[in-house]
Design an enzyme around this catalytic site. Structure first.
Site, PDB file in Angstrom:
ATOM      1  N   SER A  34       0.814  -1.223   0.000  1.00 34.92           N
ATOM      2  CA  SER A  34       0.000   0.000   0.000  1.00 34.92           C
ATOM      3  C   SER A  34       0.848   1.274   0.000  1.00 34.92           C
ATOM      4  CB  SER A  34      -0.924   0.018   1.214  1.00 34.92           C
ATOM      5  OG  SER A  34      -1.582   1.274   1.273  1.00 34.92           O
ATOM      6  N   LYS A  85     -13.889  -4.161   2.143  1.00 39.87           N
ATOM      7  CA  LYS A  85     -14.760  -2.977   1.983  1.00 39.87           C
ATOM      8  C   LYS A  85     -16.233  -3.272   2.301  1.00 39.87           C
ATOM      9  CE  LYS A  85     -11.677  -0.679  -1.231  1.00 39.87           C
ATOM     10  NZ  LYS A  85     -11.504   0.064  -2.482  1.00 39.87           N
ATOM     11  N   ASP A 121     -13.982   6.184  -3.192  1.00 39.85           N
ATOM     12  CA  ASP A 121     -13.379   5.659  -4.427  1.00 39.85           C
ATOM     13  C   ASP A 121     -13.984   6.328  -5.668  1.00 39.85           C
ATOM     14  OD1 ASP A 121     -11.596   3.908  -3.217  1.00 39.85           O
ATOM     15  OD2 ASP A 121     -13.066   2.286  -3.137  1.00 39.85           O
ATOM     16  N   ALA A 153     -14.566  -3.494 -10.909  1.00 34.33           N
ATOM     17  CA  ALA A 153     -14.002  -2.156 -11.121  1.00 34.33           C
ATOM     18  C   ALA A 153     -14.921  -1.318 -12.017  1.00 34.33           C
ATOM     19  CB  ALA A 153     -12.612  -2.275 -11.738  1.00 34.33           C
ATOM     20  N   ASN A 173     -17.392  -5.402 -23.129  1.00 33.74           N
ATOM     21  CA  ASN A 173     -16.698  -6.458 -22.387  1.00 33.74           C
ATOM     22  C   ASN A 173     -16.451  -7.672 -23.270  1.00 33.74           C
ATOM     23  OD1 ASN A 173     -15.573  -7.370 -19.920  1.00 33.74           O
ATOM     24  ND2 ASN A 173     -17.327  -8.744 -19.639  1.00 33.74           N
ATOM     25  N   TYR A 253      -2.518   1.231 -11.493  1.00 32.89           N
ATOM     26  CA  TYR A 253      -1.504   2.262 -11.327  1.00 32.89           C
ATOM     27  C   TYR A 253      -0.139   1.661 -11.044  1.00 32.89           C
ATOM     28  CZ  TYR A 253      -2.579   1.604  -6.344  1.00 32.89           C
ATOM     29  OH  TYR A 253      -2.801   1.074  -5.102  1.00 32.89           O
TER      30      TYR A 253
END
Ligand code: ATR
Length: 311
Positions: A34, A85, A121, A153, A173, A253
Site C-alpha cells: 500500500s 470494503k 473511491d 471495477a 466487455n 496504477y
C-alpha cells in the site's frame, strides 16, 4: 468493544505508541504494497498536521476485532482496502450517501462515539478525471464515455460518472453478457440521470456505430489486462474510436500499461489510475482533518509525484 486480543495491531500500528499524534492507518489483506502512508504523510506535511499513518494487516477472519481494537486504543481513522470494503460497510453504524450507494466503504472514523463509514473511491475517480480533462480544456459534463470491462471495477465507476452528468456510457466487455447485465442493472438510474447507457461487444465496438463519427471523449480500461501485458482492444480499434482529445485512462496504477502505450503512440492523452488513489485519499484526509472538500488545496500533483518516486 472486543477485548484486547489482536496482537497484529500491536505489532503494526498501535495508537498508544504515538502520543501527541492522531493515528490513522490502512487495513487490508495483503497490505505491504500500500502507498497510502506516503500519500497521507505528504498531505500531513503540506498542511502542518501532526499525524501518524501506518499499514495494518488483518487476518481474513479478524477484520472486526482489528478495527475495534484500533479505535479502542485511540486510533482516529482507517482506510479500508481489499478484501474488507463490504465488511467495513456492514460494521459502521452511520453511512454516508456515497457509501450507501456503493454498499461498500473505504473510510472509517469515530464521531460522537459512533463508527462512520464513507466511500471515496468514486469521487476519487471523478476528481482525478476532472483534473486530467481540465488539462485538455474539457470536462466530464456531456462526455461520451467508454468503459472497457464489466467486473467489479467497471461497476464501481458507473454511478460516479452519472453523477457528473456525462451524456453517454458505453460498456464493452469480452463476455458481452456481463456488459448487458450491467446495463440492465443501471438502466433505471441512467434514465433518471438522463444518461444514455448501452452495451457493446468489445471486439466490435466500432461496428455497432450508429453515427458516422462515433468516437469517445474518455475511454476507461477497467479490465484486469493492465496487470499483465495486454490491452483489451487492438490499437487500430482504439484509433477508430478516439480523437486527438480523447483521454485514455487505465484504472491500474504504478505501470505504463499496453493500453496506455498504444494510446500515447496514437497521440492521445493517457493516464494510469494513481491520481484516483491519491484523490480518494485526499477526500478521506479532508473528512478526518475537517478540511473543506475540493477547496482544501491539497497538493494532488505533489502527492502523485511522491508515490511515483517510490516505483
Ligand atoms: P475487477 O474487480 O478488477 O473488475 P473482475 O470482476 O474479475 O475484476 O473483472 C475483470 C474484468 O477484466 C472482466 O471484465 C474481464 O472480462 P470477462 O468478463 O470477459 O472475463 C476483463 N478481462 C480480464 N482479462 C481480459 C483480457 N485478456 N481481455 C479483455 N478483458 C479481460
Amino acid at each position: 468493544m472486543a477485548p484486547v486480543t489482536n496482537q497484529a495491531i500491536i505489532d503494526q500500528v498501535n495508537p498508544q505508541d504515538h502520543p501527541g499524534k492522531d493515528v490513522y492507518g490502512v487495513i487490508g489483506h495483503p497490505i505491504a504494497h500500500s502507498k497510502s502512508p506516503i500519500i497521507h504523510a505528504y498531505f500531513a506535511k503540506q498542511t502542518n498536521q501532526s499525524i501518524h499513518y501506518g499499514r495494518i494487516f488483518s487476518e481474513l477472519n479478524a477484520f472486526k476485532e482489528t478495527v475495534e481494537e484500533f479505535f479502542v486504543r485511540g486510533g482516529k481513522g482507517l482506510n479500508i482496502t481489499v478484501p474488507f470494503k463490504l465488511e467495513a460497510y456492514a460494521l459502521a453504524q452511520k453511512k454516508t450517501d456515497r457509501a450507501q450507494l456503493a454498499k461498500a466503504a473505504n473510510v472509517l472514523w469515530l464521531k460522537d462515539g459512533e463508527l462512520w463509514c464513507d466511500n471515496t473511491d468514486g469521487v476519487g475517480l471523478t476528481r482525478d478525471l476532472q483534473r486530467l480533462l481540465k488539462n485538455q480544456q474539457t470536462s466530464l459534463k456531456n462526455a461520451k464515455v467508454l468503459i472497457l470491462g464489466a467486473g467489479g471495477a467497471a461497476q464501481g465507476v458507473i454511478d460516479p460518472l452519472m453523477a457528473e452528468s456525462v451524456s453517454q456510457i458505453t460498456i464493452a466487455n469480452r463476455t458481452f453478457a456481463k456488459a448487458d447485465q450491467l446495463v440492465a442493472q443501471f438502466q433505471p438510474s441512467a434514465m433518471a440521470a438522463e444518461v444514455h447507457l448501452e452495451a457493446r461487444d468489445i471486439q466490435n465496438i466500432d461496428q455497432s456505430k450508429t453515427q458516422a463519427n462515433d468516437t469517445f471523449d474518455l475511454i476507461i480500461n477497467a479490465t484486469a489486462t493492465g496487470l499483465g501485458d495486454a490491452s483489451p482492444i487492438p490499437k487500430e480499434l482504439l484509433k477508430a474510436i478516439s480523437t486527438s482529445k480523447t483521454l485514455a485512462y487505465d484504472m491500474v496504477y504504478g505501470k505504463e500499461t499496453r493500453f496506455m502505450q498504444d494510446a500515447r503512440e496514437l497521440g492521445l492523452n493517457a493516464s494510469d489510475g494513481l491520481g484516483m488513489l491519491v484523490e480518494q485519499a485526499a477526500v478521506a484526509f479532508e473528512t478526518w482533518r475537517h478540511l473543506k472538500g475540493a477547496d482544501s488545496n491539497l497538493d494532488i500533483d505533489g502527492a502523485i509525484a511522491a508515490v511515483r518516486a517510490t516505483y
